[in-house]
Design a protein around this motif. Structure first.
Motif, PDB file in Angstrom:
ATOM      1  N   LEU A  87      79.824 -14.885   5.054  1.00  0.00           N
ATOM      2  CA  LEU A  87      79.694 -14.026   4.277  1.00  0.00           C
ATOM      3  C   LEU A  87      80.848 -13.426   3.560  1.00  0.00           C
ATOM      4  O   LEU A  87      81.841 -13.425   4.208  1.00  0.00           O
ATOM      5  CB  LEU A  87      78.906 -12.635   5.248  1.00  0.00           C
ATOM      6  CG  LEU A  87      78.022 -12.790   5.817  1.00  0.00           C
ATOM      7  CD1 LEU A  87      77.600 -11.721   6.751  1.00  0.00           C
ATOM      8  CD2 LEU A  87      76.789 -13.256   5.136  1.00  0.00           C
ATOM      9  N   SER A  88      80.524 -12.877   2.460  1.00  0.00           N
ATOM     10  CA  SER A  88      81.783 -12.458   1.445  1.00  0.00           C
ATOM     11  C   SER A  88      81.957 -10.967   1.929  1.00  0.00           C
ATOM     12  O   SER A  88      81.366 -10.483   2.801  1.00  0.00           O
ATOM     13  CB  SER A  88      81.276 -12.270   0.027  1.00  0.00           C
ATOM     14  OG  SER A  88      80.393 -11.498  -0.265  1.00  0.00           O
ATOM     15  N   VAL A  89      83.148 -10.497   1.313  1.00  0.00           N
ATOM     16  CA  VAL A  89      83.548  -9.199   1.555  1.00  0.00           C
ATOM     17  C   VAL A  89      82.336  -7.952   1.370  1.00  0.00           C
ATOM     18  O   VAL A  89      82.163  -7.376   1.872  1.00  0.00           O
ATOM     19  CB  VAL A  89      84.873  -8.757   1.226  1.00  0.00           C
ATOM     20  CG1 VAL A  89      85.297  -7.397   1.420  1.00  0.00           C
ATOM     21  CG2 VAL A  89      86.124  -9.639   1.837  1.00  0.00           C
ATOM     22  N   GLU A 106      79.235  -8.612   1.015  1.00  0.00           N
ATOM     23  CA  GLU A 106      78.198  -8.741   1.980  1.00  0.00           C
ATOM     24  C   GLU A 106      78.541  -8.301   3.223  1.00  0.00           C
ATOM     25  O   GLU A 106      77.607  -7.530   3.904  1.00  0.00           O
ATOM     26  CB  GLU A 106      77.593 -10.232   2.090  1.00  0.00           C
ATOM     27  CG  GLU A 106      77.037 -10.991   0.788  1.00  0.00           C
ATOM     28  CD  GLU A 106      77.217 -12.515   1.034  1.00  0.00           C
ATOM     29  OE1 GLU A 106      76.031 -12.911   0.553  1.00  0.00           O
ATOM     30  OE2 GLU A 106      78.054 -13.087   1.466  1.00  0.00           O
TER      31      GLU A 106
END
Length: 64
Positions: free
Chosen positions: A25-27, A29
């Protein structure tokens, strides 16, 4: 919370949530997930408070 502490139902949403891999997951997300979980915590606390109030009302009614 460790997986050992998770509810015992195999398809429980909380168990599935705890097992989800967060690494991909991205920051953004992760921030979105945190916000959603905080809203769910608030909703759960509200439901718990209503249950406690309901129980107290029932106890008071039957003590009369």
């Amino acid at each position: 919370m460790d997986l050992d502490d998770a509810p015992s139902r195999p398809n429980d949403a909380l168990t599935e949530l705890l097992r989800q891999d967060l690494d991909p997951l991205s920051v953004a997300e992760l921030d979105s997930r945190i916000a959603a979980l905080e809203r769910e915590i608030a909703r759960t606390r509200t439901a718990r408070d209503r249950a406690v109030d309901h129980r107290a009302s029932a106890d008071a009614l039957f003590r009369r």
